[in-house]
Scaffold this motif. Structure first.
Motif, PDB file in Angstrom:
ATOM      1  N   ASP A  24     -51.473 -18.087  16.454  1.00  0.00           N
ATOM      2  CA  ASP A  24     -51.743 -19.481  16.850  1.00  0.00           C
ATOM      3  C   ASP A  24     -51.524 -20.367  15.624  1.00  0.00           C
ATOM      4  N   GLU A  82     -42.297 -23.554  18.973  1.00  0.00           N
ATOM      5  CA  GLU A  82     -42.876 -23.124  20.244  1.00  0.00           C
ATOM      6  C   GLU A  82     -44.283 -23.713  20.424  1.00  0.00           C
ATOM      7  N   ARG A  85     -44.104 -27.424  21.073  1.00  0.00           N
ATOM      8  CA  ARG A  85     -43.658 -27.712  22.444  1.00  0.00           C
ATOM      9  C   ARG A  85     -44.846 -27.579  23.416  1.00  0.00           C
ATOM     10  N   ARG A  86     -45.633 -26.520  23.221  1.00  0.00           N
ATOM     11  CA  ARG A  86     -46.779 -26.319  24.121  1.00  0.00           C
ATOM     12  C   ARG A  86     -47.795 -27.451  24.006  1.00  0.00           C
ATOM     13  N   GLU A  87     -47.969 -27.892  22.763  1.00  0.00           N
ATOM     14  CA  GLU A  87     -48.936 -28.977  22.529  1.00  0.00           C
ATOM     15  C   GLU A  87     -48.477 -30.240  23.260  1.00  0.00           C
ATOM     16  N   GLU A  89     -46.483 -30.405  25.809  1.00  0.00           N
ATOM     17  CA  GLU A  89     -46.551 -30.166  27.244  1.00  0.00           C
ATOM     18  C   GLU A  89     -47.955 -30.401  27.789  1.00  0.00           C
ATOM     19  N   ALA A  90     -48.934 -29.943  27.015  1.00  0.00           N
ATOM     20  CA  ALA A  90     -50.326 -30.084  27.466  1.00  0.00           C
ATOM     21  C   ALA A  90     -50.717 -31.550  27.582  1.00  0.00           C
TER      22      ALA A  90
END
Ligand code: DAH
Length: 341
Positions: A24, A82, A85-87, A89-90
């Motif tokens: 993480d 990666e 990107r997730r952050e 997206e959330a």
């Protein structure tokens, strides 16, 4: 340092690098410092020590170390982007989320009834007009043939604002305003609020709605009056609703009538709402009194007419079997929501 020791350490670095793809954000930063940190990163240190190796070994080990560094850098970058990107997206729009319903306004049940009543009279050629809620004694009483010692003019019932100035106790004053301003033929309905010094109880409120009606023309007879009212009642309630005209008294009409319809709750068999009579009063009405014509500048020798007054709150209560008039002002969505279509 010997090549063997170098290789072992590079093995350790390669081993630690396997954690990169699943780390993480916090682990990733720590790992990066541990492996590639400028000062104490293991790989950085090893690369710095390369010159200590014998030249013939230096090339192979150096090639491996540099290759490893490129791989690590690529792995860190891949994992970092990666996570980024997730952050994003959330925080971004989730198009699969169920939508929020728009707050939808609706017309108050009494307003619905007022509109419906005026619409029925429109079919008979009536125009909808409105007038002031603040009136003079003259328009509220005198011009309507109500003498000031009549109980209706009593300060007990009327909100006085000043000498001879008051909140209208009925919509009838608009009869006078219209007759003074427009020559016959006249066909109007006048919805609006009226005020009386009544305390709130299940059937009274100090402010409530009325609809006044007035027809003035040559040759208007009692037949026109009855036909007009019956047309309205049968249209508003149902074609088979019995209507009854009872003799009554109003200072501004002669003859006067109270108009009853069959009780909508018991259908005529008798219940507490209709006090076991099977009928409910919905309006006062009558032929316009000649004294009113005279007070408003209309020739009573030439013109006749009829007038009526009804209470949409009361009519809404009868139609929807609403037990308490106060419900109309509570703004309780459980109550109001029943009248949204
Ligand atoms: N103004 C009367 C009231 O407030 C209602 C009414 C009765 C109006 C008879 C009329 C009428 O025009 O003809 O009680």
């Amino acid at each position: 340092m010997a090549t063997l020791a170098f290789d072992r350490q590079l093995d350790q670095v390669a081993e630690a690098a396997k954690r990169i793809p699943t780390a993480d954000a916090r682990e990733l930063a720590a790992l990066k410092t541990e492996l590639l940190g400028r000062k104490a990163g293991i790989l950085t240190r090893l690369l710095r020590q390369l010159p200590e190796l014998p030249p013939e070994e230096r090339r192979a080990v150096g090639a491996r170390a540099n290759q490893l560094r490129r791989e690590l850098e690529a792995a860190f970058e891949a994992r970092e982007s990666e996570l980024k990107r997730r952050e994003l997206e959330a925080a971004a729009l989730d198009l699969t989320m169920p939508g929020r319903l728009r707050w939808r306004g609706a017309v108050h049940p009494v307003t619905q009834v007022v509109d419906e009543i005026c619409e029925i009279f429109r079919e008979l050629g009536f125009t909808r007009v409105t007038g002031p809620e603040v009136e003079t004694e003259e328009y509220n009483f005198t011009k309507l043939n109500i003498s000031l010692d009549h109980p209706a003019a009593d300060a007990q019932d009327t909100f006085y604002l000043g000498p001879r100035l008051l909140l209208r106790t009925h919509t009838s004053p608009m009869q006078a305003h219209i007759m003074e301003r427009y020559p016959p033929p006249i066909r109007i309905v006048v919805p609006g609020q009226v005020y009386r010094r009544d305390a709130f109880d299940p059937s009274h409120s100090p402010v409530f709605e009325q609809i006044e009606g007035l027809v003035v023309d040559e040759g208007i007879s009692f037949v026109d009056f009855k036909a007009g009212i019956e047309f309205f009642v049968k249209r508003f309630f149902s074609p088979d609703t019995p209507v009854r005209f009872r003799p009554s008294f109003f200072p501004f009409t002669e003859p006067s009538a109270d108009v009853d319809v069959q009780c909508q709750i018991c259908k005529g068999s008798g219940c507490p709402t209709c006090k076991r009579t099977g009928f409910l009063e919905i309006m006062g009405a009558g032929m316009v009194h000649p004294a009113v014509f005279e007070a408003c500048g209309v020739d009573p020798e030439r013109y006749t007419g009829y007038a009526f007054g009804m209470g949409p709150h009361r009519i809404a209560m009868l139609r929807y079997a609403i037990p308490d008039i106060r419900l109309f002002w509570t703004n309780d969505m459980r109550f109001l929501g029943q009248f949204v279509d």
